[in-house]
Scaffold this motif. Structure first.
Motif, PDB file in Angstrom:
ATOM      1  N   SER A  11       1.202   2.848   3.387  1.00 30.83           N
ATOM      2  CA  SER A  11       1.812   2.043   4.440  1.00 30.83           C
ATOM      3  C   SER A  11       3.273   1.768   4.122  1.00 30.83           C
ATOM      4  O   SER A  11       3.660   1.642   2.963  1.00 30.83           O
ATOM      5  CB  SER A  11       1.063   0.711   4.597  1.00 30.83           C
ATOM      6  N   THR A  41      -9.868  -2.296  10.747  1.00 29.57           N
ATOM      7  CA  THR A  41      -9.805  -0.957  11.332  1.00 29.57           C
ATOM      8  C   THR A  41     -10.952  -0.092  10.822  1.00 29.57           C
ATOM      9  O   THR A  41     -11.609   0.623  11.601  1.00 29.57           O
ATOM     10  CB  THR A  41      -8.453  -0.297  11.006  1.00 29.57           C
ATOM     11  N   ARG A  42     -11.216  -0.171   9.520  1.00 30.49           N
ATOM     12  CA  ARG A  42     -12.335   0.599   8.946  1.00 30.49           C
ATOM     13  C   ARG A  42     -13.677   0.130   9.496  1.00 30.49           C
ATOM     14  O   ARG A  42     -14.630   0.905   9.574  1.00 30.49           O
ATOM     15  CB  ARG A  42     -12.320   0.491   7.413  1.00 30.49           C
ATOM     16  N   SER A  70       0.842  -1.194   0.000  1.00 25.29           N
ATOM     17  CA  SER A  70       0.000   0.000   0.000  1.00 25.29           C
ATOM     18  C   SER A  70       0.872   1.238   0.000  1.00 25.29           C
ATOM     19  O   SER A  70       1.868   1.308   0.717  1.00 25.29           O
ATOM     20  CB  SER A  70      -0.921   0.008   1.229  1.00 25.29           C
ATOM     21  N   ARG A 118      -4.112  -5.809   4.206  1.00 22.77           N
ATOM     22  CA  ARG A 118      -5.486  -5.613   3.742  1.00 22.77           C
ATOM     23  C   ARG A 118      -6.479  -5.941   4.859  1.00 22.77           C
ATOM     24  O   ARG A 118      -7.424  -5.179   5.111  1.00 22.77           O
ATOM     25  CB  ARG A 118      -5.756  -6.509   2.525  1.00 22.77           C
ATOM     26  N   ASP A 123      -6.396  -3.235   7.549  1.00 20.63           N
ATOM     27  CA  ASP A 123      -7.093  -2.019   7.142  1.00 20.63           C
ATOM     28  C   ASP A 123      -8.606  -2.218   7.158  1.00 20.63           C
ATOM     29  O   ASP A 123      -9.354  -1.335   7.601  1.00 20.63           O
ATOM     30  CB  ASP A 123      -6.628  -1.591   5.751  1.00 20.63           C
TER      31      ASP A 123
END
Length: 311
Positions: A7, A117-118, A4, A111, A114
């Protein structure tokens, strides 16, 4: 490639008298998946095998830190994590020397991190599904199961691609740098064994959740070799040296002294530790030496004698 643009993942690999072919395969894989790799070498100063290997790789993104002596996996991890932070890493991937990640393992871990977390989860760390190189066993994760007094085990699947785990092993674990800063360093007095278990429980006690990721795969050596044992039927277990049995038992006793760990986990893992003593002393190659070190581990754990084995 780096998974990413937002990141910056650095891998920290701890080495100690490694099989250089296995270590090379690991480093080749991590160098293609991360922004950089820090190798922290616990190998004695007169053995330059790791240095020679790193020289042949000749990558600008590879850094070797030679300690000149075995200071333990926890100290080496702390040194490597500090180096990754100094290089402005956003996430740190921890690794033993005898693991082999799938080509997309880091990208899949990031992935999943993320996405969780979202989704509003307070993510402490994510780890891959791992397969023991000696036994071929795909290990499940320790999980809380509703209605079950002790914890259970579960593997991710198509309906549940990630599972919330009670603990993660060191190798393959991906942690965001802010979490590492908040929770503090690994317990260096543990030296080796259960360093990851203590950190996992510390993270959960601080309100973080740990997750096993089904799409991220890693081969890993759990012990020295496979051992055929009878344990309510014949099965394959990982074999450990007498010294590793010492650390496993001593550090488990140290874990039992921590108030942040639930007593039900301690009781369940106490049964597992009894199984380790049984399988390694009865079916291992060094029966008396293993029994002696098991007793020493229990005694030193009760006395709070930590750090490296001193005889």
């Amino acid at each position: 490639m780096q998974p990413s643009a937002s990141s910056k993942v650095f891998a920290v690999v701890v080495a100690y008298l490694p099989d250089t072919d296995v270590l090379r395969a690991l480093l080749d894989s991590l160098l293609t998946q991360t922004a950089g790799v820090v190798v922290v070498d616990n190998t004695p100063v007169d053995d330059r095998c790791v240095e020679a290997l790193c020289t042949t790789l000749a990558q600008d993104t590879l850094r070797l830190i030679r300690l000149g002596q075995n200071l333990g996996i926890a100290r080496a991890l702390n040194i490597g994590i500090d180096a990754a932070m100094a290089a402005d890493a956003t996430h740190v991937l921890l690794s033993d020397q005898d693991s082999l990640p799938a080509p997309d393992m880091v990208a899949e871990l990031l992935r999943a991190h993320d996405e969780l977390t979202r989704a509003g989860r307070c993510v402490g760390a994510v780890g891959p599904t791992y397969i023991d190189r000696h036994t071929g066993i795909t290990f499940p994760f320790q999980v809380d199961v509703p209605g079950k007094f002790f914890y259970g085990h579960r593997r991710p699947d198509t309906t549940r691609p990630t599972v919330e785990a009670l603990t993660l092993i060191t190798s393959g674990t991906l942690v965001a740098v802010p979490v590492l800063r908040e929770l503090g360093p690994m317990r260096e007095d543990f030296f080796i064994d259960h360093v990851d278990i203590e950190w996992s429980h510390r993270a959960r006690a601080a309100g973080y959740a740990l997750f096993g990721v089904g799409s991220a795969m890693m081969f890993h050596s759990m012990g020295d070799h496979a051992l055929r044992v009878w344990y309510f039927g014949w099965r394959q277990e990982s074999a450990y040296s007498p010294l590793r049995v010492y650390y496993r038992i001593r550090n488990f006793v140290a874990l039992c002294r921590l108030p942040t760990i639930r007593w039900r986990w301690k009781l369940r893992n106490g049964w597992y530790i009894v199984g380790v003593v049984y399988t390694q002393t009865v079916f291992g190659q060094q029966h008396l030496a293993t029994l002696h070190m098991a007793i020493c581990g229990l005694w030193h754990g009760l006395r709070g004698r930590m750090g490296p084995w001193r005889g």
